[in-house]
Write an enzyme that holds these catalytic residues in place. Sequence first.
Site, short mmCIF file in Angstrom:
data_model
loop_
_atom_site.label_atom_id
_atom_site.label_comp_id
_atom_site.label_asym_id
_atom_site.label_seq_id
_atom_site.Cartn_x
_atom_site.Cartn_y
_atom_site.Cartn_z
CB THR A 1 8.81 5.32 10.12
OG1 THR A 1 8.54 4.73 8.91
CG2 THR A 1 10.37 5.89 10.46
CG ASP A 2 2.35 4.22 10.91
OD1 ASP A 2 2.06 3.52 10.07
OD2 ASP A 2 1.19 4.40 11.82
CD1 TRP A 3 3.35 2.01 4.48
CD2 TRP A 3 4.20 1.57 6.52
NE1 TRP A 3 3.75 0.49 4.26
CE2 TRP A 3 4.31 0.36 5.51
CE3 TRP A 3 4.74 1.33 7.58
CZ2 TRP A 3 5.12 -0.84 5.79
CZ3 TRP A 3 5.32 0.12 7.84
CH2 TRP A 3 5.62 -0.82 7.01
CB THR A 4 6.22 8.62 7.70
OG1 THR A 4 5.83 8.00 8.82
CG2 THR A 4 6.34 10.04 7.68
#
Length: 769
Positions: A274-277
């Site tokens: 994931t992107d930084w989620t």
Amino acid sequence: MKKKILTACALLLGSIGTMTAQVKLQSSNVDEVLKAMTLEEKAMLVVGGNRQTASTGNNGMIGSHAQRVPGAAGTTQAIPRLGIPSTVLTDGPAGVRISPRRDNDQNTYFCTGFPVGTALACTWNTQLVEEVGRCIGNEVLEYGCDVLLAPGMNIHRSPLCGRNFEYYSEDPLVTGKIAAAYVRGVQSQGVGTSVKHFAANSQETNRMGVNEVMSQRALREIYLKGFEIAVREAAPWTVMSSYNRINGPFTQENGELLTTILRDEWGFDGIVMTDWTGLRNTAAQIQAGNDLMEPGADSQIKDVVDKVKSGALKEADLDVCVKRILQYLVKTPAFRAHKYTNKPDLKAHAEVTRRSATEGMVLLKNEGETLPMGNTKSVSVFGVTSYDFIAGGTGSGDVNKAYTIDLMQGLAESGLKVNSKLSNLYKSYQNYQQSITAAGPARGGWFWGKALLPEMPVSRPVINVQAQESDVAIITLGRQAGEGSDRQVDGDFTLTDVERQLITDVCSAFHLANKPVVVVLNMGNVLETASWKSMPDAILLAWQPGQEGGYSVADVLTGKAYPSGKLTMTWPDNLTDLPSSSSFPNVRPAAPRQRGNNKVEFQDYTKHTEGINVGYRYFTTSQKSVSYPFGFGLGYTTFAYSKPAVKATKDGFTATVTVTNTGSRMGKEVVQLYVSAPAGGLEKPARELKAFAKTKELQPGQSQTLTMALSLYDLASYNEATQSWETAPGKYTVSFASSVEDIRATVPYSLSKQYAVKCHDVMRPDMPL
């Protein structure tokens, strides 16, 4: 009897030995390690290591590598008992982003600031991009990292996207080919990449929740095609799923995107992170094929464990992700126990960035051969950005560089005399503005990088004096943008009032003295030029050219180097000429909108009503004028095309053309191959870029024959009615061009029967377009 007892004891001891022997991860025993893992360990491995409670003393479960590279974006978690190392993920793409200084350490850890993505793409030189990638990959390796979170591959749907400087083009072919070269270069050093942001993350406004609604055809032809090319041609280790939704679901929770298309259709065999989620629906993410959740939180680990125990998540689905992470781990420098030096060859890499920046610069105007400035002795340098040069954009794409060479330093090295009265005036203004910034409130959010100083007004009497004392005027216009917000229209896409007055007055004064004016554009994105480009004699688009930028610009201005860049995006006359303007957040009047308690809310969807008509596909088909067309770029010499030919092959055709330098200076030319489809069937743009090639450096009179190969799949369009990529039978026109509007030669190509590749019926829009 005694023999039987001894045998039984031996078997018992052997089984005890088997139970107590601890398996350690090897490339050959991934399945064995997976079986040895507890549920909690599996949950830890699919969650990033940047947890608040992470330490070296958590029962040996979390390794000591989490902080081995301060400033890195994230890590994966170590499980020492199984020989599973922690790996380090570092931001990109214009270089490695880590902290340049460390506590109680006199050493420095600066990284090379390379040209931004738009600049690299405008070289159209895949070999050069691969060389830049090798340099960046070497710094990833020697600073103890494992994966570079790059390249950025989202489409330039609108010039207002704040992160366009990280991305390559409005065209998916250019995006894919440049990205593939970058990935090959980085990964040649034994480290990984993470192509991002998958997918359709073409706006920063409300990026965490916006639903990008588009047709299946637009999604596949425009927004996914570049990723497909990079995956098929370069095999990136990882893919980063974006924050946003597409046609309903979050990309991070969409199995149709992450499994059906990415893995089943394209054959991707790496990991998806994931992107930084923060915490979302972890069960849905894992079921979709999202293997790693970054940056990681204890709540995510607990959620995975709880959902497996409750039956909401099958452990078998979790095992699929864990196995892929183990397969990733055994490829990494951390697993190989690479002895990193913390001493990459920054001097050698600086030479590469200086050279690569010049090749990406685009000469937009050059009346009367103003450039190069061969006989110029003295210059007056206007524009605050000349003295405060912008090497790159802001946010996670910013690189902590040891220095940035400004234009003044570059001109001085080139031997030009800069008017000191004017330069001293600008330096005093610069110091004043920087003191205001330093005394003001700290910038939060994603503003990592250099802020843009407001332009300094210069009175006409001061300009008149400069016109008498100097041979040439140089005006630098700067723009800055980055992660977390999109650009504005007024004073950002367009000139500010101060900038417009400066250009008007400088051109008027210097032209009255029969002296030329050169404008340098130091920015990572498109600027409105139609209203003022007639005033200066030359315009050089330098982009944000990296830490050696001032040297690179001076090299081109003085003729030590030559520009051979071509635009990879259209420069429209007006922003509203773009079809995307009807729905892009900072253009449409409905967004943002004010709600109660002073809370600003944004429309939670963006409809891509233009479909595939992005950039030049729209402008060439509608025959609408632009300021500078896709593929445009002047040089210091001229080129002629001859002997165009197309030869049919079993799977498509090869196209050849001979390029000759017909001018008096050396240079390079980019040949762009456009294809126009036969009438009937699916609606198509007037022409589409299907291949490109760049010559070597050609001396005056020298020629080179370029060859480009296309497959029938390369020619295909997506037919939603049949859920297939289709290349229709009929007569095609193959155009050899210097830009999308500058066609130098055409050759017909005929296909006797239809070609088709069946795909899955997935990613349908969740609302009417």
